[in-house]
Every structure is written in structure tokens, then in C-alpha cells.
Design an enzyme around this catalytic site. Structure first.
Site, PDB file in Angstrom:
ATOM      1  N   SER A 253      11.477   2.179  -5.480  1.00 14.19           N
ATOM      2  CA  SER A 253      10.125   1.659  -5.996  1.00 14.19           C
ATOM      3  C   SER A 253       9.530   0.994  -4.617  1.00 14.19           C
ATOM      4  CB  SER A 253       9.909   0.779  -6.987  1.00 14.19           C
ATOM      5  OG  SER A 253      10.455  -0.355  -6.815  1.00 14.19           O
ATOM      6  N   LYS A 254       8.271   1.137  -4.482  1.00 14.29           N
ATOM      7  CA  LYS A 254       7.651   0.622  -3.363  1.00 14.29           C
ATOM      8  C   LYS A 254       7.662  -0.947  -3.361  1.00 14.29           C
ATOM      9  CE  LYS A 254       3.049   1.580  -4.512  1.00 14.29           C
ATOM     10  NZ  LYS A 254       1.878   2.724  -4.375  1.00 14.29           N
ATOM     11  N   ARG A 255       7.846  -1.539  -4.441  1.00 12.94           N
ATOM     12  CA  ARG A 255       7.829  -2.968  -4.723  1.00 12.94           C
ATOM     13  C   ARG A 255       9.116  -3.471  -3.843  1.00 12.94           C
ATOM     14  NH1 ARG A 255       4.149  -5.293  -7.685  1.00 12.94           N
ATOM     15  NH2 ARG A 255       3.210  -4.191  -9.317  1.00 12.94           N
ATOM     16  N   ASN A 257      11.129  -1.284  -1.763  1.00 11.13           N
ATOM     17  CA  ASN A 257      11.637  -0.669  -0.479  1.00 11.13           C
ATOM     18  C   ASN A 257      10.327   0.252  -0.229  1.00 11.13           C
ATOM     19  OD1 ASN A 257      14.077  -0.414   0.933  1.00 11.13           O
ATOM     20  ND2 ASN A 257      14.948   0.239  -1.253  1.00 11.13           N
TER      21      ASN A 257
END
Ligand code: GLU
Length: 498
Positions: A253-255, A257
């Protein structure tokens, strides 16, 4: 046996995700290793969230990686159109056929009724799902209500008893109870198909023989199998690949990575290295080599060697592999060429040089001032954000709200970025000049530099958001509890219109 045909079917609703490239890679390699064909289809039936910009970014990113396709929306093919929004009539015909045969039904339930039903299910700790009220309507009543112009959706009728065995070539059959499967909407009230119908109809009409996709789709597969049965079509062979994971094993997840392919491109990762790294996710070369090309992977591919343990997308390892490509495979000329392709080119430099020119006395002042245009994360410390009008809490809010605003910003240009920062600043009672301060530090690494709003424009959304996330980490990412509070407060911020 018919020719092997695989596809990747992204929904164009955001940044081009590394997960899309991972799935595309395995589909392409599998097809090409057996002389088959690989297709790109755009699943844009969610009209509110799909954008042409996202579609273009996905196509460009896959091409940048060298994951070319034999048929697709840009190059056509015998089974087009390859964009679902252009295939509306096809789906309607099949949905109507299912209704005629009693395998699907019209549902007239209003949003209010469905909301109330869901609330009650939640209260009674029941699993969410349509309760089947409209299933029992007589043919006559349905005809009357349709003739009266009442809005309806078409839902798939699903058995309430028994078990569906989902065949998966990488696993033992997966048993899913039919009662867990919702009466899925197939056709929405605006005549647009839902994902499940469009996906099955297209895979069939496009002659897809093998569906290779992420394991998050396993729970949807019973509906697909049912649809194939209802239509009397042979189902493709399913392979559900393991999901890419963060280091803590949660879903990538962009949180935690960066997930956008363009972010890695901007960081100076080479396409060969990123592709190689994605190939290492769940797969190994028979000789154990970690460094391999697309051709080598294709020549040696055996899908049965895919391992199901959740592959961790480890940026450090990707960097290490990228370094090997730079040092082991490139002549100096090739290295210089790669730098030019990346950022040392006139098109990019000309964008921001007017800003730099205004602020220098000597040519030798240029490199230090403009270095952040060619860099990844700036080297910053929490103390760098000290400012007499901005306390710690306000600082965190500025960065977090700014990031959230810019995460949903679809028009990436200076006025749009300014409107976002202004709105956040106004909300926190700050003058624009003061509100901009932490953005200077986060983006340029310095308290003063060239116009930070223009810099964000030229650096692009991926790099800007990544630097803001990095800055938040440096000053302290909000805890889960704080996040909840911040989310509430964020909802109160309007959009600033000049
Ligand atoms: N549109 C779906 C996605 O975005 C495709 C899933 C599938 O491959 O069936 O992943």
C-alpha cells in the site's frame, strides 16, 4: 488446442500501480513462453473513477517497462473494442439473456432501502449482501414496473446452498459456500455493466484461455464460474498469483511503500531492473540467478514454479538490483544516455531553468540550487521545519492535509496545487507565505528556494507526494488515533477558489 491467450485488464482509476505491471509481466511471459498472445483490456466501467489520464499513464508505464501487447485499445485487434466503456451494447444483450432464462433478475430496490438493509445487517452482525427481495417478483409485475419507467438493476441469481469449488492451477480447489456469494449486480441502472459481467463476457469473446490475476479476485471467481455455466461457455483456466506485500506482510500500500510505476521511474530505477525485480516476486529462475531479462524469464518460464508465500516488495533490494544493472551492464556512453533519457534532457531542464536563472549570480550556483530536481528524498531533519508561526501540531496538519489534498488532485498544475495548499493554510489560519514554509523544506530540502508550487508542478505528482510522505515520517507520522481525528477535520476543509 486453441492458441494460448492471456490478458491484463487494469481499471484506469489512479496512478499506474506496480501490481498491474507484476500481473501484466506474468501474463505476458506465460503467453509468450508458449507461443501465445497477450492482450491489454481497459476495464473502465466505473465511469466516476476512470480517467483518460490514468489510462494513458498505465499504457505508457507498461510500454516503458517493455511489456508490449498484441492487441489493445491503442493498437486494435480482431476482438475490439478493447475499452469496456465502448462495449456497452454487448453486455446489455447478455444481461437480458440471463433475465429471460431466469438466471438473473431485475431489482427495483432503492438506495434508501439498500442502505437500511445494510444498517440492519450490521446491527445484527449478519454478513452484508442483498437479501433477495426482488427475486420473487412475478414476470408480469416486473414488466409493469419497467413499462412504468421504474429504475432497476439486473442481479445475478446465486444458489443459497452448496459449495463452489474454485479451480486454481496453483492451489488445490478452493471451496467457497454459495451463501457467502452476493446476488451480484450485473447491469447498473444506467445500463453500464458491473465488473463481473463485463469481465466474463469479454474474456469469453476475446478468446482468453488463461486468467492470471491477483489472489484478491479468488472470492469473486464463483460468480464468474456461475456466469460461464449460465452462458454455456467453457471457463478459462485460473491462476491466482500471490499479492505483493509490504515488509510487515500487509498488502502493498502506498502508505508504506510507493506503489506507482512512475515514482520508480522518477527515482531513476531502470525499466529492466524493475521488470526483473517484479519477476522475482514469487518466481525464481531454475538456475537460481537473481538477475535475468524478460527474454530469459520467458525462455525459462514454468508457472508451476510460482511460489505462493506473499512476496515482499522490498525497495532496498530493488535499489541493489538496479545498481547491478548500472554497474555491470552499462558502458559509460549507455549510462550517460540513460541519464539523458531520465532527467538530463532539454525538455525537463527547460521547464524549471527560468526559475533558476532569476536567482543565480554565477553559473556555478545552478547545480546546488537545482539539485533537488534530480534527486529522490531530500536529506532533512525534524529541526529543519522549525518556524515561529507553526507549532508541531500545525506542522503535522499542514503536511498531512496537504498530502491528502494533493493525493486526490487530478489537475496537476500550479494553480490547482496552489488552491490545495491555500485551502489547507486558510483552514489552519495561516498566511499563504507561512503555510508554504514546510512545503519548501519537504520538497526542496531548504527553507527558501525557487517557487515551490512550480517545483511541485515540474516534479510531478508521484515525486511530490513521496516527498511529503517522507517529510511526515521525518516530523512524525500521526498515530492511528490521531489519523481518525485528522480525517474528520480534513473533511471540513473546502476547496479554495480564487
Ligand atoms: N479490472 C480488474 C483489475 O483492476 C481486473 C481483474 C481481473 O484480472 O479479472 O484488477
Amino acid at each position: 488446442m486453441s492458441k494460448i491467450r492471456t490478458r491484463v485488464a487494469p481499471s484506469p482509476t489512479g496512478d499506474p500501480h506496480v501490481g498491474t505491471a507484476y500481473i501484466a509481466l506474468f501474463n505476458r511471459v506465460f503467453a509468450k513462453s508458449q507461443g501465445g498472445e497477450f492482450i491489454l483490456r481497459i476495464e473502465d466501467t466505473d465511469r466516476a473513477r476512470s480517467t483518460p489520464e490514468s489510462e494513458k499513464a498505465i499504457l505508457d508505464s507498461l510500454k516503458w517497462l517493455g511489456l508490449t501487447w498484441d492487441e489493445g485499445p491503442d493498437c486494435g485487434g480482431e476482438h475490439g473494442p478493447y475499452r469496456q466503456s465502448e462495449r456497452g451494447d454487448i453486455y446489455k444483450k447478455y444481461a437480458d439473456q440471463l433475465v429471460d432464462e431466469g438466471k438473473a433478475f431485475h431489482c427495483f430496490c432503492t438506495t434508501e432501502r439498500l442502505d437500511a438493509m445494510r444498517r440492519e445487517q450490521r446491527l445484527n452482525s449478519q454478513p452484508p449482501g442483498y437479501d433477495g427481495r426482488c427475486k420473487g417478483l412475478s414476470k408480469e409485475e416486473v414488466a409493469e414496473r419497467l413499462a412504468a419507467g421504474e429504475e432497476s438493476v439486473i442481479r445475478l441469481d446465486v444458489p443459497r446452498e452448496g459449495v463452489c469449488e474454485v479451480p486454481d492451477m496453483l492451489r488445490d480447489p478452493i471451496a467457497i459456500e454459495w451463501k457467502q456469494v452476493d446476488y451480484q449486480v450485473l447491469l447498473k441502472s444506467d445500463g453500464m455493466p458491473a465488473y463481473h459481467l463485463a469481465n466474463v463476457v469479454d474474456d469469453h469473446l476475446m478468446g482468453i484461455t488463461h486468467v492470471i490475476r491477483g489472489e484478491e479476485w479468488i472470492s469473486s471467481t464463483p460468480k464468474h464460474i456461475l456466469l460461464y455455466q449460465h452462458f454455456g461457455w467453457e471457463a478459462p483456466t485460473f491462476f491466482h498469483l500471490p499479492l505483493l506485500r509490504n515488509a510487515d506482510k500487509s498488502k502493498l500500500s502506498k502508505r508504506k511503500n510507493p506503489t506507482s510505476i512512475t515514482f520508480y521511474e522518477k527515482m531513476g530505477i531502470l525499466p529492466e531492473a524493475l521488470l526483473n525485480y517484479l519477476g522475482m516476486m514469487g518466481w525464481t529462475m531454475p538456475n537460481g540467478d537473481e538477475k535475468f531479462s524478460l527474454t530469459e524469464m520467458t525462455d525459462n518460464f514454468d508457472i508451476n514454479r510460482v511460489s505462493l508465500g506473499g512476496p515482499v516488495f522490498d525497495v532496498e533490494k530493488l535499489n541493489w538490483l538496479n545498481g547491478r544493472y548500472i554497474r555491470e551492464d552499462m558502458s559509460t556512453d549507455q549510462f550517460v544516455q540513460a541519464l539523458k533519457d531520465w532527467a538530463f534532457n532539454e525538455e525537463y531542464i527547460n521547464k524549471f531553468m527560468p526559475l533558476v536563472q532569476e536567482r543565480v549570480e554565477r553559473l556555478s550556483d545552478v547545480a546546488p540550487l537545482a539539485a533537488f530536481f534530480f534527486a529522490g528524498m531530500p536529506n532533512i531533519k525534524a529541526e529543519d521545519f522549525a518556524h515561529n508561526k507553526i507549532d508541531e501540531e500545525t506542522l503535522q496538519k499542514l503536511l498531512q492535509f496537504g498530502l491528502w489534498k494533493l493525493e486526490t488532485q487530478r489537475h496537476w498544475n500550479k494553480p490547482a496545487i496552489m488552491a490545495d495548499v491555500k485551502a489547507v493554510g486558510e483552514h489552519l489560519g495561516l498566511k499563504l507565505k507561512d503555510a508554504l514554509f514546510p512545503f519548501f523544506v519537504a520538497i526542496t530540502g531548504e527553507p527558501r528556494s525557487v517557487s515551490v508550487l512550480e517545483a511541485m508542478d515540474y516534479l510531478g505528482p508521484d515525486m511530490t507526494r513521496a516527498r511529503l510522505r517522507h517529510a511526515l515520517e521525518v516530523v512524525g507520522t500521526p498515530s492511528k488515533k490521531q489519523l481518525k481525528r485528522l480525517e474528520k477535520e480534513f473533511a471540513e476543509i473546502g476547496t479554495f477558489m480564487d
